[in-house]
Design an enzyme around this catalytic site. Structure first.
Site, PDB file in Angstrom:
ATOM      1  N   GLN A 176      -5.165  94.600 -11.687  1.00  0.00           N
ATOM      2  CA  GLN A 176      -3.890  94.052 -12.716  1.00  0.00           C
ATOM      3  C   GLN A 176      -3.732  95.931 -13.340  1.00  0.00           C
ATOM      4  OE1 GLN A 176      -5.352  91.962 -16.882  1.00  0.00           O
ATOM      5  NE2 GLN A 176      -5.607  90.795 -14.644  1.00  0.00           N
ATOM      6  N   ARG A 180       3.293  95.991 -22.035  1.00  0.00           N
ATOM      7  CA  ARG A 180       4.013  94.769 -22.869  1.00  0.00           C
ATOM      8  C   ARG A 180       5.199  95.015 -22.457  1.00  0.00           C
ATOM      9  NH1 ARG A 180      -0.461  96.636 -25.843  1.00  0.00           N
ATOM     10  NH2 ARG A 180      -2.204  96.037 -26.415  1.00  0.00           N
ATOM     11  N   GLU A 247       0.748  93.220 -14.772  1.00  0.00           N
ATOM     12  CA  GLU A 247       0.930  92.114 -15.722  1.00  0.00           C
ATOM     13  C   GLU A 247       1.685  92.726 -17.164  1.00  0.00           C
ATOM     14  OE1 GLU A 247      -2.043  90.105 -19.037  1.00  0.00           O
ATOM     15  OE2 GLU A 247      -2.756  91.651 -17.383  1.00  0.00           O
ATOM     16  N   ASN A 251       4.603  88.928 -26.283  1.00  0.00           N
ATOM     17  CA  ASN A 251       4.417  87.704 -27.930  1.00  0.00           C
ATOM     18  C   ASN A 251       5.864  87.224 -27.959  1.00  0.00           C
ATOM     19  OD1 ASN A 251       1.442  88.233 -27.859  1.00  0.00           O
ATOM     20  ND2 ASN A 251       2.495  90.717 -27.689  1.00  0.00           N
ATOM     21  N   HIS A 274       2.634 106.428 -16.885  1.00  0.00           N
ATOM     22  CA  HIS A 274       3.667 105.649 -15.951  1.00  0.00           C
ATOM     23  C   HIS A 274       3.140 104.658 -14.873  1.00  0.00           C
ATOM     24  CE1 HIS A 274       2.966 109.986 -13.146  1.00  0.00           C
ATOM     25  NE2 HIS A 274       3.635 108.400 -12.344  1.00  0.00           N
ATOM     26  N   GLU A 320       8.014 105.628 -11.861  1.00  0.00           N
ATOM     27  CA  GLU A 320       8.573 106.600 -10.925  1.00  0.00           C
ATOM     28  C   GLU A 320       8.833 106.276  -9.687  1.00  0.00           C
ATOM     29  OE1 GLU A 320       6.573 110.918  -8.696  1.00  0.00           O
ATOM     30  OE2 GLU A 320       4.860 109.789 -10.303  1.00  0.00           O
TER      31      GLU A 320
END
Length: 556
Positions: A176, A180, A247, A251, A274, A320
């Site tokens: 992973q 966020r 992932e 929040n 990136h 990219e």
């Protein structure tokens, strides 16, 4: 004379003074003075007081039992605070003798101690006794017994709750890359609907108010994904998936804050650069994305490096867009191709990730910087030398993403140089990369000798069984058990109630904030996963101290 006679003499002198003082204190004070009962009576008293009446105390955990003993000796009243016998202050006829007795004990102790030091050049210090140990343990309800065994709360107590699992090899596999996101609706529309990613699973954590979304580009030979995200079947698929996922961490509430934004990287000394997707025609795909409203940092015909582009996702992360190899022949319009991190010294970082199961599949050196591409390579596949012509074609033929380590020449010799890792205030955006392993403890034991440190070891925190290590640049590396610990592949287990700290058991503690006005009493807050939310100031993150009001839990 040996050590023991001197100690006995000092202790004896002290007892003489204390005995004299206590005799004076307790004489003629039967109406208000009281004696100190045993610890067993203290804990029995706590059972009797397990209603909603606040029981005040002030001091270390060891003094909690003393306070409870005080209350149990006076069942006819519930005092507002712990008080000494009133007889101590009633008349000089008892106070002065008691003071003289105490003074005699102290002077004798000091005299003997000073005489002893003349005959001994160096005293050997004894290890300090644990502050929070109260013994012995009595046959009381488990949660009350924690008061008596708080000093013995170690990893072993939590270890007993670990789900049974046969130890195996480490078997590292990159699984992973975490970002966020502010609004998952917009992010899913970008990655799933425009770039063709598949949403494998969704995990919601209502108590901690966040959700996780795992997406990936499924290989062309995979069956159509028909599992419902959030179901046990999807959990099992996710935590055994051999490829790499993206992932997205949300929040709760950030989507409603107009001014909220995550830091997408690529500012001064940022480490994360990136992610990338690969396609057959960069120009055509870029035009389609732009027509769909996607913003671009760089179009394929801009800048010195033609034929590649950088789109911006809804949070401003750079994506990219690169061209696949001629021989790829993949039916996917896009596939997840890269995660780029800047590193200070590749001579340290490359071997670190090789020890985590990645293979260096390509290396490119330019005048001012170098690129190192690392990937999960099946054990039956032999990669060509990373600096060979064959490596270029091999790297382009990979379906799964590569970890691109970018080294700007000279950083390795610059004293004090460090990249921002994405987990400091004001720079949060990229979070970590994660690996699946067969045995989390064995994986952590492998990394321990490197001395790079851990953000979280397997038994830290409330979510046991997963860990966060640090790489040579301080990036967080999550370590997750492949297949989880139960029949729905949960990759952690929760701390049992019997292993909780006393302030977690009884509910209320004092917040360390300073915003409570004077005269309003203790600043009381509810512990929440190691944090305290103060009722006075609503500040989260304070560390609870064993002071303030102790309210027994009615459910004990």
């Amino acid at each position: 004379m040996g050590t023991r006679p001197w100690i006995l003499l000092a202790v004896g002198a002290t007892f003489v003074g204390v005995f004299f003082a206590t005799q004076c204190w307790t004489k003629e004070s039967t109406s208000s003075a009281y004696t100190q009962p045993a610890t067993a009576r203290a804990i029995s008293s706590m059972v009797a007081h397990r209603g909603t009446t606040p029981i005040p105390f002030d001091g270390t955990l060891a003094q909690v039992v003393h306070t409870m003993s005080d209350v149990s000796s006076r069942p006819e009243e519930t005092p507002s605070r712990l008080e000494w016998p009133n007889s101590m202050f009633q008349g000089h006829n008892r106070f002065l003798p008691s003071a003289l007795g105490a003074a005699v004990a102290v002077l004798l102790g000091l005299f003997i101690s000073g005489t002893r030091r003349k005959f001994r050049a160096q005293a050997v210090p004894l290890p300090p006794a644990p502050m929070d140990v109260v013994a012995p343990v009595f046959d009381t309800p488990k949660r009350l017994a924690m008061i008596a065994t708080a000093g013995e709360k170690t990893d072993a107590a939590v270890e007993s709750s670990r789900p049974a699992a046969a130890p195996g090899s480490v078997n590292w596999s990159w699984q992973q890359t975490m970002l966020r996101v502010k609004d998952p609706v917009k992010s899913l529309a970008f990655y799933r609907d425009l770039l063709g990613f598949t949403l494998l699973d969704r995990l919601d954590f209502p108590d901690m108010k966040f959700s996780l979304y795992f997406l990936t580009s499924l290989p062309p030979d995979a069956e159509p994904y028909a599992l419902e995200p959030g179901t046990p079947e999807a959990h099992r698929y996710l935590w055994t998936y051999p490829g790499v996922t993206l992932e997205l961490t949300h929040n709760w509430g950030t989507e409603d804050d107009e001014d909220f934004a995550y830091h997408p990287g690529n500012a001064d000394r940022d480490g994360f650069g990136h992610i990338a997707v690969a396609c057959d025609d960069v120009y055509a795909c870029s035009a389609e994305l732009e027509a769909a409203g996607v913003a671009f940092k760089k179009r394929p015909d801009e800048g010195r490096m033609k034929g590649l582009a950088f789109a911006l996702d809804p949070d401003g992360y750079w994506v990219e867009i690169v061209r696949r190899g001629e021989a790829s022949a993949l039916p996917n319009k896009y596939n997840f191709a890269q995660t780029m991190l800047r590193v200070r010294d590749p001579k340290v970082s490359v071997p670190f990730y090789e020890s985590l199961g990645l293979t260096l599949v390509r290396q490119m050196t330019f005048a001012d910087f170098s690129l190192y591409f690392m990937a999960n390579v099946p054990p039956d596949v032999v990669a060509p030398p990373p600096d060979s012509d064959e490596a270029t074609a091999f790297c382009a033929s990979l379906f799964g993403p590569v970890l691109e380590l970018t080294h700007n020449h000279g950083t390795e010799t610059e004293e004090g140089f460090a990249h921002h890792t994405g987990n400091t205030e004001g720079r949060k955006g990229f979070g970590h990369i994660g690996f699946l392993v067969d045995d989390v403890d064995a994986a952590c034991a492998q990394l321990e000798p490197l001395g790079l440190g851990f953000v979280k070891r397997p038994l830290d925190g409330s979510m046991k069984g997963l860990a966060f290590a640090k790489d040579p640049d301080g990036y967080w590396v999550e370590i997750v058990k492949r297949g989880g610990y139960d029949d729905v592949a949960t990759p952690y287990w929760l701390e049992p109630a019997s292993a909780k700290a006393p302030w977690e058991i009884f509910g209320l503690v004092e917040c360390e904030c300073t915003r409570s006005p004077k005269g309003l009493g203790p600043k009381v807050g509810f512990p929440d996963n190691g944090r305290v939310h103060c009722k006075m100031c609503t500040v989260a993150g304070a560390i609870p101290r064993m002071r303030g009001m102790l309210v027994p839990d009615p459910g004990v």
